[in-house]
Design a protein around this motif. Sequence first.
Motif, mmCIF file in Angstrom:
data_model
loop_
_atom_site.group_PDB
_atom_site.id
_atom_site.type_symbol
_atom_site.label_atom_id
_atom_site.label_comp_id
_atom_site.label_asym_id
_atom_site.label_seq_id
_atom_site.Cartn_x
_atom_site.Cartn_y
_atom_site.Cartn_z
ATOM 1 N N LEU A 27 34.969 -14.519 70.248
ATOM 2 C CA LEU A 27 36.560 -14.448 69.442
ATOM 3 C C LEU A 27 37.452 -14.507 70.455
ATOM 4 O O LEU A 27 38.380 -15.030 70.470
ATOM 5 N N ALA A 28 37.275 -13.565 71.250
ATOM 6 C CA ALA A 28 38.450 -13.454 72.503
ATOM 7 C C ALA A 28 38.396 -14.811 73.195
ATOM 8 O O ALA A 28 39.614 -15.084 73.697
ATOM 9 N N ASP A 29 37.368 -15.413 73.598
ATOM 10 C CA ASP A 29 37.350 -16.726 74.340
ATOM 11 C C ASP A 29 37.954 -17.851 73.551
ATOM 12 O O ASP A 29 38.849 -18.468 74.071
ATOM 13 N N VAL A 30 37.974 -17.704 72.219
ATOM 14 C CA VAL A 30 38.733 -18.662 71.319
ATOM 15 C C VAL A 30 40.353 -18.576 71.642
ATOM 16 O O VAL A 30 40.994 -19.263 71.663
ATOM 17 N N VAL A 31 40.685 -17.515 71.639
ATOM 18 C CA VAL A 31 42.048 -16.935 71.603
ATOM 19 C C VAL A 31 42.661 -17.298 72.881
ATOM 20 O O VAL A 31 43.555 -17.840 73.356
ATOM 21 N N GLU A 32 41.625 -17.007 73.990
ATOM 22 C CA GLU A 32 42.211 -17.168 75.496
ATOM 23 C C GLU A 32 42.133 -18.791 75.613
ATOM 24 O O GLU A 32 43.109 -19.309 76.400
ATOM 25 N N LYS A 33 41.443 -19.488 75.009
ATOM 26 C CA LYS A 33 41.214 -21.044 75.308
ATOM 27 C C LYS A 33 42.475 -21.702 74.588
ATOM 28 O O LYS A 33 43.073 -22.690 75.017
ATOM 29 N N TYR A 34 42.484 -21.311 73.273
ATOM 30 C CA TYR A 34 43.251 -22.257 72.396
ATOM 31 C C TYR A 34 44.746 -21.488 71.891
ATOM 32 O O TYR A 34 45.427 -22.045 71.007
ATOM 33 N N GLY A 35 44.766 -20.239 72.216
ATOM 34 C CA GLY A 35 45.979 -19.575 71.767
ATOM 35 C C GLY A 35 45.621 -18.805 70.514
ATOM 36 O O GLY A 35 44.761 -19.080 70.006
ATOM 37 N N LEU A 162 31.344 -25.972 55.409
ATOM 38 C CA LEU A 162 30.581 -26.662 56.544
ATOM 39 C C LEU A 162 31.413 -26.431 57.986
ATOM 40 O O LEU A 162 30.471 -26.417 58.918
ATOM 41 N N ALA A 163 32.484 -26.677 58.085
ATOM 42 C CA ALA A 163 33.086 -26.510 59.273
ATOM 43 C C ALA A 163 33.172 -25.194 60.014
ATOM 44 O O ALA A 163 32.953 -24.894 61.089
ATOM 45 N N LEU A 164 33.032 -24.196 59.014
ATOM 46 C CA LEU A 164 32.975 -22.878 59.502
ATOM 47 C C LEU A 164 31.551 -22.370 60.272
ATOM 48 O O LEU A 164 31.577 -21.822 61.340
ATOM 49 N N ALA A 165 30.674 -23.099 59.199
ATOM 50 C CA ALA A 165 29.243 -22.858 59.928
ATOM 51 C C ALA A 165 29.117 -23.661 61.355
ATOM 52 O O ALA A 165 28.379 -23.115 62.273
ATOM 53 N N THR A 166 29.765 -24.650 61.438
ATOM 54 C CA THR A 166 29.523 -25.587 62.551
ATOM 55 C C THR A 166 30.297 -24.996 63.506
ATOM 56 O O THR A 166 29.732 -24.671 64.668
ATOM 57 N N ALA A 167 31.298 -24.450 63.351
ATOM 58 C CA ALA A 167 32.267 -23.583 64.447
ATOM 59 C C ALA A 167 31.512 -22.223 64.755
ATOM 60 O O ALA A 167 31.436 -22.001 66.011
ATOM 61 N N VAL A 168 30.966 -21.409 63.910
ATOM 62 C CA VAL A 168 30.215 -20.427 64.380
ATOM 63 C C VAL A 168 28.812 -20.610 65.383
ATOM 64 O O VAL A 168 28.895 -19.964 66.279
ATOM 65 N N GLN A 169 28.196 -21.816 64.881
ATOM 66 C CA GLN A 169 27.309 -22.338 65.881
ATOM 67 C C GLN A 169 27.730 -22.605 67.350
ATOM 68 O O GLN A 169 26.880 -22.266 68.241
ATOM 69 N N GLU A 170 28.931 -23.212 67.209
ATOM 70 C CA GLU A 170 29.505 -23.599 68.742
ATOM 71 C C GLU A 170 29.889 -22.459 69.488
ATOM 72 O O GLU A 170 29.601 -22.220 70.491
ATOM 73 N N VAL A 171 30.623 -21.650 68.889
ATOM 74 C CA VAL A 171 31.221 -20.479 69.428
ATOM 75 C C VAL A 171 30.252 -19.391 69.661
ATOM 76 O O VAL A 171 30.301 -19.047 70.786
ATOM 77 N N LYS A 172 29.407 -19.287 69.081
ATOM 78 C CA LYS A 172 28.242 -18.375 69.246
ATOM 79 C C LYS A 172 26.894 -18.914 69.900
ATOM 80 O O LYS A 172 26.037 -18.213 70.096
#
Length: 218
Positions: A27-35, A162-172
């Motif tokens: 999650l820190a990576d998400v903030v770092e990459k996209y604000g 569905l978007a949440l599940a897809t995002a969790v797959q990608e981020v994790k």
Amino acid sequence: MQHSQIILNENVFAQGVRLLADRDAHLADVVEKYGPPALWVREPGFPTLVYIILEQQVSLASAKAAFNRLKAAVCPLTPRRFLKLTDSQLLGIGFSRQKTLYTRLLAESLSRRYFDLRDLQDLQDDAARKMLVAFKGIGKWTADIYLLSALRRPDIWPTGDLALATAVQEVKRLRRRPSPERLEKMSAPWRPWRAVAARLFWHHYLSKRGQRTSEISL
């Protein structure tokens, strides 16, 4: 006051984002990459619940277009005014027959004062969800999105999204998209800020696909 009745405002939300980023490197990576993500809130009430029902099983863009047509046809959008629309008018706006039935039943309950959406604000998450899903056509996903975006509850985790599940797959970096059951288990480390975590994952999902998240309503 129990934690589930804390309301997310900009300050509380920013605190939640910081805590989660400290706790979870992905999650820190998400903030770092996209604000930092936007808080994404909606006004509590009948129009928002109708909007979320419109979003069931369709794209955000088509639901938004239908909702804009509805607002143009009925202003202000109140349960009584909504009930004056005919089935064919609602079909033209973009309501399926099922969604026409669901929203009519909701509008009738509200206009006859059998139910007041404001009562939800005083209830704990589980009780508020239970009250919403008692309505035909309002399932757990619809109730969760209302609690998360309109009532701004901090610990709502919409496992059916569905978007949440897809995002969790990608981020994790998972090999497959997690099931609702797996999503529920995975969310334990983000308590009691799971609604903040959800916004972080959606932020990743939208940003990665080139959508301007500040303009997206949940």
